[in-house]
Design a protein around this motif. Structure first.
Motif, short mmCIF file in Angstrom:
data_model
loop_
_atom_site.label_atom_id
_atom_site.label_comp_id
_atom_site.label_asym_id
_atom_site.label_seq_id
_atom_site.Cartn_x
_atom_site.Cartn_y
_atom_site.Cartn_z
N TRP A 105 11.02 -54.72 -20.33
CA TRP A 105 12.26 -53.94 -20.33
C TRP A 105 13.18 -54.39 -21.46
CZ3 TRP A 105 12.98 -49.41 -18.50
CH2 TRP A 105 12.34 -48.99 -17.33
N SER A 109 14.38 -51.90 -24.36
CA SER A 109 15.80 -51.62 -24.62
C SER A 109 16.16 -51.74 -26.10
CB SER A 109 16.68 -52.58 -23.81
OG SER A 109 16.63 -53.89 -24.33
N GLU A 161 12.53 -42.50 -22.05
CA GLU A 161 13.82 -42.82 -21.43
C GLU A 161 13.65 -42.95 -19.92
OE1 GLU A 161 16.42 -43.68 -23.30
OE2 GLU A 161 14.98 -43.35 -24.90
N ARG A 162 13.91 -44.13 -19.42
CA ARG A 162 13.82 -44.44 -18.00
C ARG A 162 14.97 -45.33 -17.61
NH1 ARG A 162 8.09 -46.84 -16.69
NH2 ARG A 162 9.11 -47.01 -14.69
N GLN A 163 15.21 -45.45 -16.32
CA GLN A 163 16.26 -46.32 -15.80
C GLN A 163 15.64 -47.68 -15.49
OE1 GLN A 163 19.56 -45.90 -15.48
NE2 GLN A 163 19.72 -47.98 -14.72
N ILE A 169 18.40 -54.95 -15.79
CA ILE A 169 19.76 -54.74 -16.29
C ILE A 169 20.51 -56.07 -16.34
CG2 ILE A 169 22.00 -53.69 -15.75
CD1 ILE A 169 20.35 -51.24 -14.74
#
Length: 177
Positions: A105, A109, A161-163, A169
Motif C-alpha cells: 500500500w 500510494s 484506485e482503491r481505498q 492509512i
C-alpha cells in the motif's frame, strides 16, 4: 491496573450500548472489575481489555491523533515503520503476508494516479523505492494483489484506485511525518 487515564472513544454509542447489554444479559451474576473492563472493551470493538490497552500504548508511542480506530493494530504499524529507512524506502521484504500487503500500500500510494507507465519506468521507479534489489518482486506483487494493472503484453502499467485499509492509512500517515 494502571491509574493513568485511558480515553475510550466509541464510533456509535447506540451500537456500544446494545453490545454491552447483550454481554450483560448472558451473565448470571454481577461482573467483577476485570470482567467489566473486558465487557466494555469488547463492546468498543476490541478483543479484550489487554488488546485495548496495547492499542492505546502503541497509539501513544506513534503520536496518533484521536479518535482511535479500533480496527487498526498500532503495534503492527509500529513494527512496520522499522521496514522503512529515513527516506521512506523499503529496506527488506516482510515474511508475513499482512505486513507485505501494508508495505505494498505504501508503494501503491507513491505511484502517480491515472498516469500510464512503461515496464521500464515502473521498474526503475520501484528500484528507487526499496533497498533489497528485487523490483520485479514488487512489480509482480502490485499486479497480483490488484493494486496495479498491466496490459496483456506487459507494456503499460497503471495504478488502480482503491481505498487502503485503516492500518495502511495509519502507516502512510506515520511515514509522511
Amino acid at each position: 491496573m494502571s491509574k493513568s487515564p485511558l480515553p475510550f472513544p466509541v464510533d456509535d454509542i447506540s451500537v456500544f450500548a446494545k453490545s454491552l447489554r447483550r454481554q450483560l444479559d448472558g451473565l448470571e451474576r454481577a461482573p467483577s472489575h476485570v470482567e467489566m473492563l473486558n465487557l466494555l472493551a469488547k463492546a468498543g470493538g476490541y478483543r479484550n481489555f489487554q488488546h485495548f490497552r496495547a492499542q492505546q500504548d502503541a497509539r501513544t508511542n506513534l503520536d496518533v491523533p484521536r479518535p482511535l480506530p479500533a480496527d487498526v493494530d498500532y503495534r503492527r504499524v509500529k513494527r512496520l515503520v522499522r521496514f522503512f529507512d529515513a527516506q521512506g524506502r523499503l529496506t527488506r521484504w516482510p515474511k508475513k503476508f499482512t505486513m507485505r500487503m501494508l508495505c505494498l500500500w505504501v508503494m501503491w500510494s507513491r505511484i502517480a494516479a491515472k498516469v500510464p507507465l512503461s515496464e521500464r519506468e515502473i521498474s526503475d521507479w520501484l528500484d528507487e523505492q526499496h533497498l533489497f534489489g528485487d523490483y520485479a518482486l514488487l512489480r509482480r506483487e502490485l499486479v497480483d494483489r490488484g493494486l496495479v494493472t498491466r496490459t496483456a503484453d506487459g507494456r503499460e502499467y497503471r495504478r488502480i484506485e482503491r481505498q487502503p485499509s485503516a492500518e495502511a492509512i495509519e502507516l502512510l500517515k506515520h511515514l509522511r511525518q
